[in-house]
Design a protein around this motif. Structure first.
Motif: not given
Length: 426
Positions: A68-71, A99-101, A106-110
């Motif tokens: 997570e995220p993505g799969q 996914s997204p990489a 933003a992805v780190v925080n998610l």
């Protein structure tokens, strides 16, 4: 407020200090406040009897995919976090091939927000060296570090060429970020799916030669001096690569490495019969490589043993061998596979546990992996003699893709504590 917890009568093993004795351990305010002697005025809210058990620092896993995220059909931060706690793991590194990489704050925080919501172990996201792992452009590494990344890498995605690799290493060095490299030359690996050797020849499967790993290691080692980068080689699989890394370390080069636990037990012979549960990347090598990797862990060339956890849905392993997805679900077998090395005489208990605790903490620069007074109370209590069968009744990861399914293993976590709180109880 964190409860005051007394862990009584356990064998307290601290690889960081070399400590190994039966004594009581006292926790308050999320930290260890006493060993042996009871602190003045201490009154426990909870006592955990640990007679016959080992008390160690919580394990630090340098490579675990949570999907997570993505799969999320393979696993989630919540499901795999529970499996991690059941395996005694309190800190883990998440590679950037989500996914997204993990190529932006933003992805780190998610990921960090989802971890906090799930109450999972501490997750250290590894930032992407290149946006979308494209291997061509450089990520905003300063922003990734500010968001919480201690390291950057490109997972299994290849770099476009050695010039891009050099620039990426230089940029990472300018931000004092560890560069994590999964060494594999994509052209030499080609479309291989197993080790290039007698088993691949007999089964008619395309092989991945030693050179795919050793050439990639040599390229990175040649770029250390001109870039000033600190490099960690992830999931080494062959003796030749381990020897090259040892020579670099002997010269004082800033390099470290780890190995997946399954590489210390399984060999190319285990894929006989086209067992897709043994389809991993890097591939399982020969018996000589397995034994050399064990020695490299024992002498510290390979600083850490990781799970290289990759949970899959059942269908991912049901195609013809080359078309199945590589990877093993392995958080919950990390401890028993490591303890099996001790039982088999491959290494002593202290270096084995150090490879799960103090050594990975040191190479990441973490204030963890220790049971000293004042340390954060990340620890696990496990029974080294407890035998259990890997199966539905004992498994928490969403991925069942392990070659150890149905096998009897020895060594089981009874309690896991994170920051002084009981997060798993058998």
């Amino acid at each position: 407020m964190s409860p005051r917890i007394l862990i009584s009568g356990g064998r307290v093993v601290d690889p960081a200090s070399g400590g190994d004795s039966i004594q009581d351990l006292y926790i308050a305010g999320g930290r260890i406040v006493g060993l042996g002697a009871k602190p003045d005025g201490y009154a426990a809210d909870l006592e955990i009897p640990a007679q016959g058990h080992i008390v160690s620092p919580g394990f630090i896993d340098l490579c675990a995919r949570l999907r997570e995220p993505g799969q999320e059909h393979k696993g989630t931060i919540a499901s795999e976090g529970k499996a991690a706690f059941a395996g005694g793991i309190t800190t883990l590194c998440c590679p950037p091939d989500t996914s997204p990489a993990i190529d932006s704050p933003a992805v780190v925080n998610l990921i960090l927000e989802k971890t906090e919501a799930a109450g999972g172990p501490r997750i250290l996201p590894i930032g992407a060296l290149t946006p979308e792992l494209n291997g061509r452009d450089l990520s905003e590494m300063g922003a990734l570090k500010s968001a919480g990344c201690l390291a950057v890498g490109n997972a299994h995605a290849p770099m476009a060429n050695t010039l891009v690799l050099r620039r990426a290493m230089e940029y990472a060095a300018s931000h004092d970020l560890l560069v994590v490299v999964r060494p594999e030359d994509p052209y030499l690996a080609d479309t291989g799916c197993v080790h290039e050797g007698p088993v691949s020849t007999r089964l008619g499967l395309r092989g991945i030669p030693y050179a795919a790993e050793t050439v990639a290691v040599a390229q990175v080692l040649a770029l250390l001096e001109p870039t000033g980068a600190r490099v960690h080689f992830a999931q080494i699989s062959c003796a030749r690569a381990a020897r090259a890394i040892a020579r670099a370390q002997d010269k004082g080069e800033p390099v470290s490495a780890d190995v997946a636990a399954h590489q210390l037990h399984l060999t190319e012979a285990d894929i006989d019969g086209f067992d897709a549960l043994c389809h991993v990347r890097p591939p399982l090598r020969g018996l000589g490589d397995r034994d050399a990797l064990r020695l490299a862990v024992r002498d510290g060339t390979l600083a850490a043993i990781c799970s290289d956890h990759q949970p899959h849905e059942p269908d991912a392993k049901l195609d013809a061998f080359p078309s199945t997805e590589p990877g093993i679900s392995s958080l919950e077998t990390l401890l028993p596979l490591t303890l099996a090395l001790v039982e088999q005489g491959a290494m002593a208990l202290h270096p084995a546990l150090a490879a799960l605790t103090s050594r990975p903490a040191a190479l990441l620069g973490l204030d963890a992996g220790s049971l000293r007074v004042g340390a954060v109370a990340d620890l696990c209590v496990f029974d080294p003699e407890a035998e259990w069968t890997v199966g539905e009744g004992s498994w928490l990861s969403r991925g069942r893709n392990t070659p150890f399914w149905g096998k009897s293993l020895k060594g089981r976590v009874a309690y896991t504590l994170a920051a002084g709180r009981v997060v798993f109880r058998r």
